[in-house]
Design a protein around this motif. Structure first.
Motif, PDB file in Angstrom:
ATOM      1  N   GLN A 412       0.967  -1.214  -0.031  1.00 46.38           N
ATOM      2  CA  GLN A 412       0.018  -0.217   0.028  1.00 46.38           C
ATOM      3  C   GLN A 412       1.064   1.394  -0.031  1.00 46.38           C
ATOM      4  O   GLN A 412       0.606   2.195  -0.750  1.00 46.38           O
ATOM      5  N   ALA A 413       1.812   1.339   0.601  1.00 42.46           N
ATOM      6  CA  ALA A 413       2.982   2.408   0.758  1.00 42.46           C
ATOM      7  C   ALA A 413       3.483   2.671  -0.663  1.00 42.46           C
ATOM      8  O   ALA A 413       3.515   3.806  -0.943  1.00 42.46           O
ATOM      9  N   ALA A 414       3.949   1.530  -1.188  1.00 43.59           N
ATOM     10  CA  ALA A 414       4.662   1.544  -2.593  1.00 43.59           C
ATOM     11  C   ALA A 414       3.523   2.168  -3.543  1.00 43.59           C
ATOM     12  O   ALA A 414       3.942   3.104  -4.371  1.00 43.59           O
ATOM     13  N   LYS A 415       2.254   1.753  -3.470  1.00 46.74           N
ATOM     14  CA  LYS A 415       1.422   2.455  -4.416  1.00 46.74           C
ATOM     15  C   LYS A 415       0.904   3.869  -4.282  1.00 46.74           C
ATOM     16  O   LYS A 415       0.750   4.498  -5.131  1.00 46.74           O
ATOM     17  N   ALA A 416       0.777   4.083  -2.783  1.00 41.77           N
ATOM     18  CA  ALA A 416       0.488   5.551  -2.519  1.00 41.77           C
ATOM     19  C   ALA A 416       1.857   6.424  -3.060  1.00 41.77           C
ATOM     20  O   ALA A 416       1.324   7.477  -3.581  1.00 41.77           O
ATOM     21  N   ARG A 417       3.032   5.917  -2.669  1.00 45.82           N
ATOM     22  CA  ARG A 417       4.159   6.743  -3.144  1.00 45.82           C
ATOM     23  C   ARG A 417       4.320   6.792  -4.716  1.00 45.82           C
ATOM     24  O   ARG A 417       4.518   7.730  -5.040  1.00 45.82           O
ATOM     25  N   ALA A 418       3.883   5.953  -5.514  1.00 43.16           N
ATOM     26  CA  ALA A 418       3.878   5.972  -6.638  1.00 43.16           C
ATOM     27  C   ALA A 418       2.813   6.866  -7.255  1.00 43.16           C
ATOM     28  O   ALA A 418       2.755   7.726  -8.388  1.00 43.16           O
ATOM     29  N   ALA A 419       1.739   7.138  -6.389  1.00 44.65           N
ATOM     30  CA  ALA A 419       0.622   8.051  -6.783  1.00 44.65           C
ATOM     31  C   ALA A 419       0.815   9.417  -6.416  1.00 44.65           C
ATOM     32  O   ALA A 419       0.189  10.305  -6.683  1.00 44.65           O
ATOM     33  N   GLY A 420       2.030   9.546  -5.732  1.00 43.44           N
ATOM     34  CA  GLY A 420       2.352  10.856  -5.224  1.00 43.44           C
ATOM     35  C   GLY A 420       1.491  11.323  -4.013  1.00 43.44           C
ATOM     36  O   GLY A 420       1.607  12.432  -3.658  1.00 43.44           O
ATOM     37  N   ASP A 421       0.896  10.299  -3.261  1.00 41.09           N
ATOM     38  CA  ASP A 421       0.021  10.720  -2.035  1.00 41.09           C
ATOM     39  C   ASP A 421       0.940  10.288  -0.899  1.00 41.09           C
ATOM     40  O   ASP A 421       1.090   9.411  -0.398  1.00 41.09           O
ATOM     41  N   THR A 425       0.923   7.435   1.767  1.00 44.35           N
ATOM     42  CA  THR A 425       2.288   6.715   1.854  1.00 44.35           C
ATOM     43  C   THR A 425       2.663   6.816   3.600  1.00 44.35           C
ATOM     44  O   THR A 425       3.260   5.516   4.004  1.00 44.35           O
ATOM     45  N   GLU A 426       2.760   7.840   4.141  1.00 44.39           N
ATOM     46  CA  GLU A 426       3.094   7.924   5.489  1.00 44.39           C
ATOM     47  C   GLU A 426       2.288   7.189   6.454  1.00 44.39           C
ATOM     48  O   GLU A 426       2.981   6.533   7.220  1.00 44.39           O
ATOM     49  N   GLN A 427       0.956   7.147   6.283  1.00 48.89           N
ATOM     50  CA  GLN A 427       0.168   6.239   6.955  1.00 48.89           C
ATOM     51  C   GLN A 427       0.480   4.744   6.770  1.00 48.89           C
ATOM     52  O   GLN A 427       0.366   3.868   7.760  1.00 48.89           O
ATOM     53  N   ALA A 428       0.608   4.338   5.718  1.00 47.43           N
ATOM     54  CA  ALA A 428       0.979   2.959   5.298  1.00 47.43           C
ATOM     55  C   ALA A 428       2.166   2.260   5.950  1.00 47.43           C
ATOM     56  O   ALA A 428       2.413   1.262   6.302  1.00 47.43           O
ATOM     57  N   GLU A 429       3.266   3.249   5.709  1.00 47.21           N
ATOM     58  CA  GLU A 429       4.615   2.932   6.104  1.00 47.21           C
ATOM     59  C   GLU A 429       4.384   2.799   7.728  1.00 47.21           C
ATOM     60  O   GLU A 429       5.221   1.956   8.235  1.00 47.21           O
ATOM     61  N   ALA A 430       3.659   3.821   8.322  1.00 50.63           N
ATOM     62  CA  ALA A 430       3.530   3.598   9.881  1.00 50.63           C
ATOM     63  C   ALA A 430       2.973   2.413  10.416  1.00 50.63           C
ATOM     64  O   ALA A 430       3.447   1.761  11.106  1.00 50.63           O
ATOM     65  N   GLN A 431       1.585   1.940   9.414  1.00 47.08           N
ATOM     66  CA  GLN A 431       1.148   0.517   9.725  1.00 47.08           C
ATOM     67  C   GLN A 431       2.085  -0.539   9.550  1.00 47.08           C
ATOM     68  O   GLN A 431       2.235  -1.812  10.286  1.00 47.08           O
ATOM     69  N   ALA A 432       2.730  -0.474   8.360  1.00 52.02           N
ATOM     70  CA  ALA A 432       3.804  -1.385   8.112  1.00 52.02           C
ATOM     71  C   ALA A 432       4.915  -1.569   9.221  1.00 52.02           C
ATOM     72  O   ALA A 432       5.116  -2.781   9.720  1.00 52.02           O
ATOM     73  N   ALA A 433       5.202  -0.494   9.736  1.00 54.17           N
ATOM     74  CA  ALA A 433       6.453  -0.552  10.787  1.00 54.17           C
ATOM     75  C   ALA A 433       5.781  -1.116  11.953  1.00 54.17           C
ATOM     76  O   ALA A 433       6.495  -2.058  12.804  1.00 54.17           O
ATOM     77  N   GLN A 434       4.552  -0.932  12.336  1.00 57.54           N
ATOM     78  CA  GLN A 434       3.883  -1.245  13.603  1.00 57.54           C
ATOM     79  C   GLN A 434       3.964  -2.889  13.481  1.00 57.54           C
ATOM     80  O   GLN A 434       4.234  -3.807  14.365  1.00 57.54           O
ATOM     81  N   TRP A 435       3.204  -3.363  12.305  1.00 54.94           N
ATOM     82  CA  TRP A 435       3.447  -4.783  12.257  1.00 54.94           C
ATOM     83  C   TRP A 435       4.599  -5.554  11.912  1.00 54.94           C
ATOM     84  O   TRP A 435       4.890  -6.538  12.312  1.00 54.94           O
TER      85      TRP A 435
END
Length: 449
Positions: A412-421, A425-435
């Motif tokens: 999800q983070a990679a997809k959001a990053r590619a879309a420029g969002d 991106t930051e939210q998905a990365e934070a959740q990935a870090a938590q998991w």
């Protein structure tokens, strides 16, 4: 023959005269050195017999210093009438001379005219057909001649003084004009002063032609030099204003193109830069400058009005988001990880997804709301860690599940990053870090089991 006697009375009494029987001619008193003017001339018509006679054949004589002189003939009446006639003619001459004296003394007479008139009377006296005190009248005429000559000399001196004053005044005006031409940059004030100098110049009289022409050439040269310098200044100013107009025209066109931009921060910054460039461009011609400024301000105002409306709408949306997140926090705070831990994790996961979907909140509320959510997340994570430490019959399955979650959020983070969002991106990365942390804890528990 008779004649109306209109001669004025004598202005002063005469001195006693010698007896005609003694053969002497009546004499006026001699002028003393202290006297400014000779005695007044006696009125001949008062006592004409003192100054002449009529003989038996009618010949009329006047008494002079050199003896008697025939002045005419009287045949029309009594001899006394003839004598009175010629006395009145004398009085006419006397009156003319006294009038000249009076005018010279009062300053009302023209010395040159008085001199001419007195010379004319003097030329007449030698042959004048009159009866009266010719000696006194001659002295009076000489006095007029002296006074007239003195008056002419005085007038000449006054004229020369006035000429010198006029020259000095024009010289001062020329020097002022030359100073203005060489130094002044107060174009309107200086131009008005040069016109005032010209007006004053026209009122100054009495300068000789040669000097006047020399001074006029200097004044004209100074005025022309000022006009050339002023013309050059305004020509340069016109060129500068033309360049300024072109620069401002370009700034206006760019400002108008930016009106529809919704990149609020970057566009607002560009408008500030345009304002700086506008001030640095200088002044265009007034009419064009005012028109361009109105267009520039209209574009600027339109953009900031749109931004203000967008911010107001966004602020309203953010406020609503904050309220929704408060409601989510109320749900999250009700999660009890001490019971069914898996259910607690699923509830937290769903709350996190809904949290992300809600969107932004007002800047001043971010730390507060995020802090409350992190507290709940840490409470659930702490319960999971404690359970792992106690027992973990399904550790491998959980490890696989956690790894899948990590991979899911990283995707999800990679997809959001590619879309420029950036936000997502930051939210998905934070959740990935938590998991990822939970994955690490699960792997560690599995390794030490």
């Amino acid at each position: 023959m008779s004649e109306q006697d209109s001669t004025p009375q004598a202005v002063a009494e005469t001195a006693p005269v010698e007896s005609a029987a003694e053969g002497g001619v009546e004499e006026t008193p001699k002028e003393t050195a202290a006297q400014a003017t000779p005695p007044a001339v006696p009125v001949a018509s008062d006592h004409p017999e003192r100054w002449g006679r009529v003989d038996a054949d009618g010949t009329v004589y006047v008494k002079t210093e050199d003896g008697e002189r025939a002045v005419g003939s009287w045949q029309a009446g009594e001899p006394v009438e003839g004598l009175a006639h010629f006395a009145r003619r004398f009085d006419d001459l006397r009156t003319e001379v006294e009038l000249l004296v009076s005018r010279l003394q009062s300053g009302a007479g023209d010395p040159k005219h008085a001199l001419t008139s007195a010379k004319h009377v003097k030329e007449q006296l030698a042959e004048a057909a009159v009866v009266g005190d010719l000696k006194a009248l001659a002295a009076r005429v000489e006095h007029v001649l002296e006074q007239a000559e003195a008056g002419m000399e005085k007038a000449k001196e006054a004229k020369e003084a006035a000429r010198a004053q006029s020259v000095a005044r024009k010289q001062a005006l020329v020097e002022e004009a030359e100073s203005i031409a060489n130094e002044s940059t107060q174009w309107k004030v200086a131009g008005d002063r040069l016109r005032a100098i010209l007006d004053e110049w026209k009122t100054i009289r009495g300068v000789d032609r040669k000097t006047d022409e020399q001074l006029w050439r200097r004044f004209s040269k100074a005025r022309d030099a000022f006009n050339r310098r002023r013309g050059s200044h305004f020509a340069d100013l016109d060129r500068q204003r033309s360049v300024a107009k072109a620069s401002k025209q370009a700034l206006v066109e760019e400002a108008e193109k930016l009106v529809d931009s919704d990149d609020w921060g970057a566009t607002a910054g560009r408008y500030k830069e345009l304002m700086v460039e506008w001030k640095a461009a200088g002044r265009a011609p007034k009419e064009a400058d005012d028109a361009l400024w109105q267009r520039f301000r209209a574009a600027q105002d339109a953009f900031f009005q749109k931004r203000s409306e967008a911010f107001s709408e966004r602020d309203a949306e953010f406020t609503a988001n904050a309220k929704l997140k408060e409601e989510l926090l109320a749900e999250a705070e009700a999660i009890d990880p001490s019971g069914d831990l898996e259910t607690a994790r699923q509830q937290l996961y769903k709350i996190q997804e809904r949290w992300d979907a809600i969107g932004k909140v007002p800047r001043e509320r971010i730390r507060e709301l995020e802090g409350r959510l992190r507290t709940i997340e840490e409470r659930v994570r702490g319960a999971v860690d404690a359970q792992w430490r106690r027992s973990d019959p399904e550790a491998e399955a959980r490890v696989a599940q956690f790894r899948e979650r990590v991979e899911q959020f990283e995707a999800q983070a990679a997809k959001a990053r590619a879309a420029g969002d950036k936000r997502r991106t930051e939210q998905a990365e934070a959740q990935a870090a938590q998991w990822r942390e939970w994955l690490a804890a699960a792997e560690q528990a599995l390794a030490t089991r």
